[in-house]
Design a protein around this motif. Structure first.
Motif, PDB file in Angstrom:
ATOM      1  N   LEU A 123       0.832  -1.210   0.000  1.00 41.04           N
ATOM      2  CA  LEU A 123       0.000   0.000   0.000  1.00 41.04           C
ATOM      3  C   LEU A 123       0.865   1.257   0.000  1.00 41.04           C
ATOM      4  N   PRO A 134      -5.100   1.453  -3.077  1.00 39.73           N
ATOM      5  CA  PRO A 134      -5.626   0.217  -2.479  1.00 39.73           C
ATOM      6  C   PRO A 134      -5.781  -0.909  -3.504  1.00 39.73           C
ATOM      7  N   ALA A 170      -2.405  -2.211  -4.379  1.00 44.00           N
ATOM      8  CA  ALA A 170      -1.837  -2.903  -3.219  1.00 44.00           C
ATOM      9  C   ALA A 170      -2.426  -4.310  -3.087  1.00 44.00           C
ATOM     10  N   ASP A 181      -5.275   7.548  -0.147  1.00 41.83           N
ATOM     11  CA  ASP A 181      -5.410   6.156   0.248  1.00 41.83           C
ATOM     12  C   ASP A 181      -6.482   6.100   1.303  1.00 41.83           C
TER      13      ASP A 181
END
Lengths: 191, 183
Positions: free
Chosen positions: A38, A44, A47, A104
Motif C-alpha cells: 500500500l 488500495p 496494493a 489512500d
C-alpha cells in the motif's frame, strides 16, 4: 505494530501440509506484505494486486523444483523481498505508473479532547502522513515503512532492501528526518 | 525512550488487506454427491475450475498442475454448486476456464448448450463452432474437459454408439440413462 516474529510454528505447519500451512503463512504476514504494498503503490487496488501476486509467487516458489530451504528460511524477509522485487519488475515491464499519490484509505486519527496545539499534532492525520511518506525517495520510504510502520529490525530491513545494515540505517534516519521537518512545519502552521 | 508523535503516527499506518485478497490466492475444494457418485470439485474466485470423481483422488494434483495455487478444503461450498452437482445441471454456474485454448473453450461452450435429456453427435459440435472438419479435435477437447458432468460432455455421442467418455463408457451410460436421453 510490533509482534515478535517467530517463524518456527509457521514453517513447521508448511512442512506438515503445504496448503493449510500456507494459509497460516498468509495470516501471519499479510499485514506486513499489504502495508509495504500500500505504501509503495499508494493505491488500495494496486496494493491488493501486489499482495496477491506476492503470495502466489511465494507459493509457486515453494512448489517449484528448487524450493527455498525451510530449515533456514526467514519467511517475513523472504515475502517482503518478493513483494519489492515484484513491484520493481512490474514497473519495468508495465507502462510506468504515476508516483504514489496522497489518496489512500488510511483512517483519520483525531482526538478532539486534546488541547489545540496537541490536537494540531494529532491532526497530523494518517492520511497526511501517508501522503508525505509517498513523497520520500523510494528507498527511504521503504526503509521507514519497514522500520517504523512494521517495526522490523535493521538487519532484516537490510536483507529485504539488499543493502548493508549501515545503508539501511541511513535510509531510515534520512527518511525519518525528512518526515520530521514536515511534521514540525505542520504543527507550527497549526499553532 | 518513549515513541514520539511521529513514530506513533507511522506505526498506525499498518494495514491489513481486505478478506477477498485471500480468495485471490487460495482456491477451495469440496466433496459432494452427484449422479457420478462422490465427486471432488475445485473452484476459484472466478468459478468452478476442476471436477474429478472422488474415487480417482486426483483433483488436487491435476488442479495444482494447472493453477499452481493452494487448495483448501471447505465444507461450506456455494449452494448453487451443491445443487448443480446433485442434479448434474451446471448451466447456471460460473467457470474458471480462461486458461483453455480458444478452440477447447468454444467446444465446451457449444457442449453447454445441449439440454438435459438430449444428445448430439461430435460432428454437430464441430459444425457449430465453424470448424466442421475438426471432429477428432472436438473429441480430444471434450476428453480434456476439466469440469465434466457440469459441462455436459457426456451428451456428445458417436453416430454409431456412445463413443468415449473421460470416466469411461459405463459412467456415460449411467449419466445418459439418468437424464432419460437413452434407454
Amino acid at each position: 505494530m510490533s509482534r515478535p516474529d517467530d517463524p518456527v510454528p509457521i514453517l513447521d505447519a508448511l512442512r506438515e501440509d503445504l496448503d493449510t500451512g500456507f494459509a497460516g503463512l498468509y495470516d501471519a504476514y499479510r499485514v506486513y506484505v499489504h502495508t509495504v504494498a500500500l505504501r509503495a503503490t499508494g493505491s488500495p487496488a494496486d496494493a491488493e494486486d501486489l499482495t496477491a501476486e506476492t503470495f502466489l509467487r511465494a507459493y509457486r516458489s515453494l512448489i517449484s523444483t528448487r524450493p527455498p530451504d525451510l530449515d533456514t528460511l526467514q519467511p517475513r524477509a523472504w515475502l517482503l523481498t518478493i513483494a519489492l522485487n515484484t513491484l520493481r519488475n512490474d514497473r519495468r515491464t508495465k507502462a510506468r505508473k504515476p508516483p504514489p499519490g496522497p489518496l489512500d484509505n488510511a483512517p483519520d486519527r483525531c482526538d478532539p479532547t486534546q488541547n489545540p496545539a496537541r490536537a494540531a499534532e494529532q491532526n497530523e492525520t494518517a492520511r497526511e502522513l501517508a501522503a508525505r511518506l509517498a513523497l520520500l525517495p523510494e528507498r527511504q520510504r521503504e526503509a521507514v515503512v519497514l522500520r517504523h510502520v512494521l517495526d522490523l529490525p535493521i538487519a532484516e530491513i537490510a536483507q529485504v532492501l539488499g543493502v548493508p545494515e549501515g545503508t539501511a540505517k541511513s535510509h531510515v534516519s534520512r527518511g525519518l528526518a525528512a518526515l520530521r521537518v514536515h511534521h514540525r512545519e505542520a504543527v507550527n502552521a497549526a499553532r | 525512550m518513549p515513541l514520539d508523535d511521529l513514530e506513533q503516527a507511522l506505526a498506525g499506518l499498518a494495514a491489513a488487506p481486505p478478506a477477498r485478497v485471500f480468495d485471490r490466492i487460495t482456491a477451495r475444494w469440496t466433496r459432494a454427491t452427484s449422479p457420478l457418485g462422490d465427486v471432488d470439485v475445485a473452484y476459484t474466485e472466478h468459478g468452478v475450475a476442476w471436477l474429478r470423481p472422488a474415487a480417482l483422488g486426483t483433483l488436487a494434483e491435476e488442479f495444482k498442475a494447472r493453477f499452481a495455487r493452494p487448495l483448501l478444503r471447505t465444507d461450506h461450498p456455494p449452494a448453487a454448486l451443491t445443487d448443480a452437482l446433485a442434479t448434474g445441471d451446471g448451466g447456471g454456474l460460473d467457470y474458471d476456464l480462461t486458461w483453455l485454448t480458444p478452440f477447447a473453450s468454444s467446444v465446451l461452450s457449444a457442449a453447454r448448450t445441449i439440454p438435459r435429456g438430449q444428445v448430439r453427435p461430435y460432428t454437430w459440435i464441430a459444425e457449430r463452432i465453424g470448424n466442421p472438419k475438426a471432429v477428432r479435435a472436438v473429441g480430444s477437447a471434450l476428453g480434456h474437459n476439466p469440469v465434466p458432468l457440469l459441462i455436459p460432455c457426456h451428451r456428445i455421442v458417436r453416430a454409431d454408439g456412445l463413443g468415449q467418455y473421460i470416466f469411461g463408457v459405463d459412467a456415460k451410460t449411467t449419466l445418459l440413462r439418468g437424464e432419460g436421453a437413452i434407454e
